[in-house]
Scaffold this motif. Structure first.
Motif, short mmCIF file in Angstrom:
data_model
loop_
_atom_site.label_atom_id
_atom_site.label_comp_id
_atom_site.label_asym_id
_atom_site.label_seq_id
_atom_site.Cartn_x
_atom_site.Cartn_y
_atom_site.Cartn_z
N SER A 2 1.01 -1.40 0.09
CA SER A 2 -0.26 0.00 0.20
C SER A 2 0.55 1.36 -0.53
N ALA A 3 0.44 2.57 0.09
CA ALA A 3 0.79 3.63 -0.46
C ALA A 3 1.25 3.81 0.77
N THR A 6 -1.44 8.31 3.61
CA THR A 6 -3.33 8.35 3.72
C THR A 6 -3.18 9.57 3.81
N ILE A 53 3.16 15.01 -6.56
CA ILE A 53 3.01 13.03 -6.20
C ILE A 53 1.36 13.29 -5.41
N ASP A 56 -0.69 10.10 -7.62
CA ASP A 56 0.39 8.86 -7.69
C ASP A 56 0.25 8.34 -6.77
N PRO A 57 -0.35 6.75 -6.46
CA PRO A 57 -1.17 5.85 -6.30
C PRO A 57 -0.31 5.11 -5.21
N GLY A 58 1.07 4.18 -5.54
CA GLY A 58 2.25 4.94 -5.31
C GLY A 58 2.89 5.42 -4.32
N TRP A 59 2.57 6.66 -4.19
CA TRP A 59 2.84 7.29 -2.71
C TRP A 59 1.92 7.50 -1.68
N LEU A 60 0.46 7.90 -2.83
CA LEU A 60 -0.74 8.79 -1.68
C LEU A 60 -1.77 7.44 -1.79
N GLU A 61 -3.16 7.24 -1.03
CA GLU A 61 -4.24 6.67 -1.02
C GLU A 61 -5.40 7.47 -0.76
#
Length: 71
Positions: A2-3, A6, A53, A56-61
């Protein structure tokens, strides 16, 4: 995986809790009321490229969607 950051669902006041996970521990960065607030929290956490970012779903959910608003 997961990122690491959150942005939680909006509260009744419209604010969203922002947390970062490092070494398996969530750290509360604060309550954001806009993208600018999230960017500032990320800058303070050592991520000066915060604006880049946000989507960017790799960083933030984004829990509850990307939109701002109440409850």
């Amino acid at each position: 995986m997961s990122a690491p950051i959150t942005v939680h669902r909006p509260s009744n006041s419209g604010g969203r809790r922002v947390c970062v996970r490092t070494a398996g521990i969530d750290r509360d960065l604060g309550i954001a009321f806009s993208d600018v607030d999230v960017e500032e929290f990320l800058r303070r956490a050592g991520l000066p490229e915060g604006a880049a970012i946000l989507d960017d779903p790799g960083w933030l959910e984004w829990r509850g969607g990307r939109e701002w608003g109440t409850g």
